[in-house]
Design a protein around this motif. Structure first.
Motif, PDB file in Angstrom:
ATOM      1  N   PHE A 199     -50.145 -18.960   6.995  1.00 29.69           N
ATOM      2  CA  PHE A 199     -49.004 -18.503   7.787  1.00 29.69           C
ATOM      3  C   PHE A 199     -48.083 -17.574   7.000  1.00 29.69           C
ATOM      4  CE2 PHE A 199     -50.002 -22.733   9.677  1.00 29.69           C
ATOM      5  CZ  PHE A 199     -50.435 -22.265  10.907  1.00 29.69           C
ATOM      6  N   LEU A 200     -48.561 -17.022   5.903  1.00 37.40           N
ATOM      7  CA  LEU A 200     -47.700 -16.204   5.049  1.00 37.40           C
ATOM      8  C   LEU A 200     -47.810 -14.715   5.343  1.00 37.40           C
ATOM      9  CD1 LEU A 200     -48.174 -17.962   1.587  1.00 37.40           C
ATOM     10  CD2 LEU A 200     -46.658 -18.570   3.486  1.00 37.40           C
ATOM     11  N   LYS A 201     -48.411 -14.347   6.460  1.00 41.04           N
ATOM     12  CA  LYS A 201     -48.658 -12.934   6.740  1.00 41.04           C
ATOM     13  C   LYS A 201     -47.461 -12.217   7.353  1.00 41.04           C
ATOM     14  CE  LYS A 201     -53.559 -13.912   7.505  1.00 41.04           C
ATOM     15  NZ  LYS A 201     -54.684 -13.911   8.482  1.00 41.04           N
ATOM     16  N   ARG A 255     -38.447 -13.077   7.748  1.00 46.34           N
ATOM     17  CA  ARG A 255     -38.238 -14.481   7.403  1.00 46.34           C
ATOM     18  C   ARG A 255     -38.158 -15.393   8.616  1.00 46.34           C
ATOM     19  NH1 ARG A 255     -33.553 -13.751   2.694  1.00 46.34           N
ATOM     20  NH2 ARG A 255     -34.738 -12.325   1.405  1.00 46.34           N
ATOM     21  N   GLU A 256     -37.984 -14.822   9.789  1.00 45.68           N
ATOM     22  CA  GLU A 256     -37.832 -15.632  10.987  1.00 45.68           C
ATOM     23  C   GLU A 256     -39.185 -16.163  11.471  1.00 45.68           C
ATOM     24  OE1 GLU A 256     -36.467 -12.533  10.663  1.00 45.68           O
ATOM     25  OE2 GLU A 256     -34.509 -13.353  10.108  1.00 45.68           O
ATOM     26  N   GLY A 257     -39.149 -17.326  12.092  1.00 47.94           N
ATOM     27  CA  GLY A 257     -40.348 -17.882  12.714  1.00 47.94           C
ATOM     28  C   GLY A 257     -41.153 -18.818  11.840  1.00 47.94           C
ATOM     29  N   PHE A 258     -40.834 -18.893  10.552  1.00 46.91           N
ATOM     30  CA  PHE A 258     -41.602 -19.768   9.668  1.00 46.91           C
ATOM     31  C   PHE A 258     -41.387 -21.239   9.991  1.00 46.91           C
ATOM     32  CE2 PHE A 258     -41.946 -15.917   7.122  1.00 46.91           C
ATOM     33  CZ  PHE A 258     -43.228 -16.015   6.627  1.00 46.91           C
ATOM     34  N   HIS A 266     -41.464 -18.536   0.847  1.00 48.73           N
ATOM     35  CA  HIS A 266     -41.618 -18.873   2.260  1.00 48.73           C
ATOM     36  C   HIS A 266     -41.348 -20.357   2.532  1.00 48.73           C
ATOM     37  CE1 HIS A 266     -44.133 -15.482   1.134  1.00 48.73           C
ATOM     38  NE2 HIS A 266     -44.056 -15.023   2.373  1.00 48.73           N
ATOM     39  N   ALA A 267     -41.529 -21.213   1.528  1.00 45.41           N
ATOM     40  CA  ALA A 267     -41.270 -22.645   1.722  1.00 45.41           C
ATOM     41  C   ALA A 267     -39.804 -22.879   2.051  1.00 45.41           C
ATOM     42  CB  ALA A 267     -41.682 -23.424   0.478  1.00 45.41           C
TER      43      ALA A 267
END
Length: 206
Positions: free
Chosen positions: A32-34, A38-41, A97-98
């Motif tokens: 999911f890092l593509k 920053r939104e939506g993670f 991203h975490a």
């Protein structure tokens, strides 16, 4: 920094995950890092724990994900802006991203007895407050929340304290990061806040 929200005091119920050594791939799986923003993670926070995969009936079918009702984020009895986790939270890869995923999901504080250094810095840089408590405090917090999910925890950044019921502890935080969070500053905002002092210094030394 992800947010310009000021953080002074937060009182909230908590979401407990009493698991040690939670790594960043468990927090936000690599697939999911593509995304480029920053939104939506938050949608994929703890994705592999939140959902069970039911295999498709043929190799061409990817299968279906269904919520794992045993996982705390899928249980309506637990909610809040404070995530409480076991020791050594955020270990593994250095992916920022975490912190984005945890913040985007709605958490503003993570409580643990130990954080991986890189995750801790990433959190502070993105408006997420990592609060380090003693093993004993953490154990008591898990016990109380397990007995009463409506237990509220108060995090006072100005005074660097965390408390629930009759329990209270002080926590440490970098002074610069504390100033930024209390004022809602990112690094540029902080420099701009010193504009007057910088001009006076320049004039005095020109």
């Amino acid at each position: 920094m992800m947010s310009k929200e000021k953080f002074i005091t937060l009182k909230s119920t908590v979401v407990p995950i009493p698991v040690e050594n939670i790594d960043t791939d468990q927090i936000i799986p690599a697939r999911f890092l593509k995304a480029t923003t920053r939104e939506g993670f938050g949608d994929n926070l703890f994705r592999d724990w939140r959902y069970n995969l039911i295999p498709g009936s043929s190799p061409e079918q990817k299968g279906t994900e269904i919520p794992n009702n045993d996982f705390v984020l899928n249980q309506s009895s637990y909610s809040g802006k404070i995530l409480v986790a076991g020791k050594n939270f955020g270990c593994g890869s250095s992916r920022e991203h975490a912190a984005w995923a945890i913040f985007d999901f709605g958490f503003r504080v993570v409580v643990s007895s130990f954080f991986a250094d890189i995750f801790k810095n990433n959190a502070l840089n993105n408006g997420l407050l990592p609060v380090v408590v003693s093993d004993d405090f953490l154990k008591k917090l898990f016990q109380v929340v397990n007995q009463n999910p409506e237990t509220e925890v108060t995090v006072d950044l100005a005074n660097q304290t965390i408390r629930f019921d009759q329990e209270k502890e002080k926590f440490e935080i970098n002074g610069y990061k504390k100033t930024c969070m209390i004022n809602g500053y990112d690094d540029i905002d902080y420099l701009l806040s010193l504009a007057k002092e910088i001009r006076e210094f320049d004039l005095a030394h020109s």
